[in-house]
Design a protein around this motif. Structure first.
Motif, PDB file in Angstrom:
ATOM      1  N   CYS A  48       0.743  -1.059   0.149  1.00 61.48           N
ATOM      2  CA  CYS A  48      -0.143   0.159   0.045  1.00 61.48           C
ATOM      3  C   CYS A  48       0.793   1.275  -0.078  1.00 61.48           C
ATOM      4  O   CYS A  48       0.537   2.155  -0.614  1.00 61.48           O
ATOM      5  CB  CYS A  48      -0.682   0.009   1.100  1.00 61.48           C
ATOM      6  SG  CYS A  48      -2.099  -1.262   1.198  1.00 61.48           S
ATOM      7  N   LEU A  49       1.890   1.373   0.825  1.00 57.83           N
ATOM      8  CA  LEU A  49       2.792   2.434   1.013  1.00 57.83           C
ATOM      9  C   LEU A  49       3.615   2.675  -0.360  1.00 57.83           C
ATOM     10  O   LEU A  49       4.020   3.711  -0.681  1.00 57.83           O
ATOM     11  CB  LEU A  49       3.764   2.311   2.219  1.00 57.83           C
ATOM     12  CG  LEU A  49       3.040   2.413   3.481  1.00 57.83           C
ATOM     13  CD1 LEU A  49       4.066   2.043   4.701  1.00 57.83           C
ATOM     14  CD2 LEU A  49       2.622   3.839   3.746  1.00 57.83           C
ATOM     15  N   ALA A  50       3.768   1.801  -1.197  1.00 51.14           N
ATOM     16  CA  ALA A  50       4.711   1.738  -2.465  1.00 51.14           C
ATOM     17  C   ALA A  50       3.838   1.785  -3.714  1.00 51.14           C
ATOM     18  O   ALA A  50       4.386   2.047  -4.593  1.00 51.14           O
ATOM     19  CB  ALA A  50       5.432   0.638  -2.301  1.00 51.14           C
ATOM     20  N   SER A  51       2.431   1.758  -3.545  1.00 52.23           N
ATOM     21  CA  SER A  51       1.461   1.811  -4.603  1.00 52.23           C
ATOM     22  C   SER A  51       1.430   3.203  -5.320  1.00 52.23           C
ATOM     23  O   SER A  51       1.334   4.185  -4.641  1.00 52.23           O
ATOM     24  CB  SER A  51      -0.108   1.151  -4.071  1.00 52.23           C
ATOM     25  OG  SER A  51      -0.520   2.214  -3.470  1.00 52.23           O
ATOM     26  N   ASP A  52       1.113   3.135  -6.666  1.00 51.92           N
ATOM     27  CA  ASP A  52       0.868   4.380  -7.278  1.00 51.92           C
ATOM     28  C   ASP A  52      -0.444   5.082  -6.853  1.00 51.92           C
ATOM     29  O   ASP A  52      -0.907   6.125  -6.768  1.00 51.92           O
ATOM     30  CB  ASP A  52       0.921   4.003  -8.563  1.00 51.92           C
ATOM     31  CG  ASP A  52       2.089   3.682  -9.466  1.00 51.92           C
ATOM     32  OD1 ASP A  52       3.057   4.032  -8.778  1.00 51.92           O
ATOM     33  OD2 ASP A  52       2.160   3.109 -10.649  1.00 51.92           O
ATOM     34  N   ARG A  53      -1.343   4.018  -6.504  1.00 50.35           N
ATOM     35  CA  ARG A  53      -2.673   4.534  -5.824  1.00 50.35           C
ATOM     36  C   ARG A  53      -2.686   5.594  -4.672  1.00 50.35           C
ATOM     37  O   ARG A  53      -3.251   6.497  -4.597  1.00 50.35           O
ATOM     38  CB  ARG A  53      -3.491   3.330  -5.329  1.00 50.35           C
ATOM     39  CG  ARG A  53      -5.019   3.793  -4.938  1.00 50.35           C
ATOM     40  CD  ARG A  53      -5.834   2.909  -5.774  1.00 50.35           C
ATOM     41  NE  ARG A  53      -7.178   2.988  -5.330  1.00 50.35           N
ATOM     42  CZ  ARG A  53      -8.112   3.742  -5.739  1.00 50.35           C
ATOM     43  NH1 ARG A  53      -8.175   4.417  -6.721  1.00 50.35           N
ATOM     44  NH2 ARG A  53      -9.265   3.798  -5.184  1.00 50.35           N
ATOM     45  N   LEU A  54      -1.435   5.225  -3.894  1.00 51.15           N
ATOM     46  CA  LEU A  54      -1.184   6.296  -2.495  1.00 51.15           C
ATOM     47  C   LEU A  54      -0.836   7.579  -3.235  1.00 51.15           C
ATOM     48  O   LEU A  54      -1.147   8.510  -2.728  1.00 51.15           O
ATOM     49  CB  LEU A  54      -0.112   5.694  -1.535  1.00 51.15           C
ATOM     50  CG  LEU A  54       0.302   6.491  -0.532  1.00 51.15           C
ATOM     51  CD1 LEU A  54      -1.093   6.645   0.364  1.00 51.15           C
ATOM     52  CD2 LEU A  54       1.372   5.833   0.449  1.00 51.15           C
ATOM     53  N   GLY A  55       0.158   7.325  -4.244  1.00 52.71           N
ATOM     54  CA  GLY A  55       0.580   8.655  -4.969  1.00 52.71           C
ATOM     55  C   GLY A  55      -0.538   9.457  -5.356  1.00 52.71           C
ATOM     56  O   GLY A  55      -0.553  10.602  -5.250  1.00 52.71           O
ATOM     57  N   GLU A  56      -1.447   8.780  -6.105  1.00 53.83           N
ATOM     58  CA  GLU A  56      -2.754   9.513  -6.721  1.00 53.83           C
ATOM     59  C   GLU A  56      -3.321  10.181  -5.422  1.00 53.83           C
ATOM     60  O   GLU A  56      -3.805  11.414  -5.540  1.00 53.83           O
ATOM     61  CB  GLU A  56      -3.549   8.671  -7.418  1.00 53.83           C
ATOM     62  CG  GLU A  56      -3.025   7.997  -8.702  1.00 53.83           C
ATOM     63  CD  GLU A  56      -3.713   7.050  -9.146  1.00 53.83           C
ATOM     64  OE1 GLU A  56      -4.821   6.581  -8.930  1.00 53.83           O
ATOM     65  OE2 GLU A  56      -3.098   6.358 -10.140  1.00 53.83           O
ATOM     66  N   LEU A  57      -3.864   9.402  -4.220  1.00 56.37           N
ATOM     67  CA  LEU A  57      -4.309  10.005  -3.336  1.00 56.37           C
ATOM     68  C   LEU A  57      -3.642  11.248  -2.768  1.00 56.37           C
ATOM     69  O   LEU A  57      -4.110  12.013  -2.291  1.00 56.37           O
ATOM     70  CB  LEU A  57      -4.464   8.788  -2.231  1.00 56.37           C
ATOM     71  CG  LEU A  57      -5.247   9.442  -0.854  1.00 56.37           C
ATOM     72  CD1 LEU A  57      -6.706   9.800  -1.046  1.00 56.37           C
ATOM     73  CD2 LEU A  57      -5.134   8.350   0.299  1.00 56.37           C
ATOM     74  N   LEU A  58      -2.314  11.104  -2.577  1.00 52.09           N
ATOM     75  CA  LEU A  58      -1.463  12.281  -2.131  1.00 52.09           C
ATOM     76  C   LEU A  58      -1.565  13.344  -2.861  1.00 52.09           C
ATOM     77  O   LEU A  58      -1.622  14.526  -2.573  1.00 52.09           O
ATOM     78  CB  LEU A  58      -0.142  11.862  -1.759  1.00 52.09           C
ATOM     79  CG  LEU A  58       0.034  10.897  -0.351  1.00 52.09           C
ATOM     80  CD1 LEU A  58       1.459  10.243  -0.294  1.00 52.09           C
ATOM     81  CD2 LEU A  58      -0.502  11.558   0.951  1.00 52.09           C
ATOM     82  N   ALA A  59      -1.545  13.333  -4.169  1.00 53.94           N
ATOM     83  CA  ALA A  59      -1.669  14.450  -5.232  1.00 53.94           C
ATOM     84  C   ALA A  59      -2.703  15.082  -5.090  1.00 53.94           C
ATOM     85  O   ALA A  59      -3.060  16.338  -5.011  1.00 53.94           O
ATOM     86  CB  ALA A  59      -1.500  13.778  -6.780  1.00 53.94           C
ATOM     87  N   TYR A  60      -4.038  14.390  -4.848  1.00 52.55           N
ATOM     88  CA  TYR A  60      -5.385  14.754  -4.947  1.00 52.55           C
ATOM     89  C   TYR A  60      -5.263  15.622  -3.485  1.00 52.55           C
ATOM     90  O   TYR A  60      -5.778  16.773  -3.546  1.00 52.55           O
ATOM     91  CB  TYR A  60      -6.393  13.632  -4.836  1.00 52.55           C
ATOM     92  CG  TYR A  60      -7.757  14.140  -4.457  1.00 52.55           C
ATOM     93  CD1 TYR A  60      -8.534  14.864  -5.511  1.00 52.55           C
ATOM     94  CD2 TYR A  60      -8.368  14.458  -3.102  1.00 52.55           C
ATOM     95  CE1 TYR A  60      -9.888  15.154  -5.276  1.00 52.55           C
ATOM     96  CE2 TYR A  60      -9.627  14.556  -2.886  1.00 52.55           C
ATOM     97  CZ  TYR A  60     -10.299  15.207  -3.997  1.00 52.55           C
ATOM     98  OH  TYR A  60     -11.418  15.808  -3.658  1.00 52.55           O
ATOM     99  N   ALA A  61      -4.978  14.953  -2.502  1.00 58.34           N
ATOM    100  CA  ALA A  61      -4.839  15.463  -1.183  1.00 58.34           C
ATOM    101  C   ALA A  61      -4.119  17.074  -1.116  1.00 58.34           C
ATOM    102  O   ALA A  61      -4.657  18.255  -0.643  1.00 58.34           O
ATOM    103  CB  ALA A  61      -4.453  14.687  -0.121  1.00 58.34           C
TER     104      ALA A  61
END
Length: 107
Positions: free
Chosen positions: A8-21
């Motif tokens: 989860c911490l290394a996933s692109d999905r987390l990157g997308e969530l952080l970019a949105y935030a």
């Protein structure tokens, strides 16, 4: 807790969530375990503006701090500050002097 927290911490999905935030909030904070004890904490380094490690003066050893810094730097993280927590003024003052002396000896 997800079955594979590191994934989860290394996933692109987390990157997308952080970019949105970042687009919608003034600040985004992640609370992660110390990198010296859990290298998973350094995995999202590529998406974070910086790290501000927490140091508890009466409980954190100098070795743990340097190990955390090495782990974060190896992951490409940017250290943008420190959060210093002191349980008592007298203990923190002595520990801070000891820490500075150890740091000067290394540098």
């Amino acid at each position: 807790m997800p079955p594979e927290p590191a994934a989860c911490l290394a996933s692109d999905r987390l990157g997308e969530l952080l970019a949105y935030a970042r687009q919608h909030y003034d600040a985004v904070l992640l609370v992660l375990p110390p990198p010296s004890k859990n290298s998973d904490a350094a995995l999202p380094a590529r998406w974070l503006t910086g790290y501000a490690p927490l140091v508890t003066m009466e409980n954190t050893r100098f070795w743990d701090i340097t190990q955390s810094l090495d782990t974060l730097e190896n992951a490409g993280a940017r250290i943008c500050g420190w959060i210093l927590q002191a349980a008592s003024d007298s203990g923190a003052e002595k520990k801070l002097k000891d820490f500075k002396n150890q740091q000067d000896a290394i540098l």
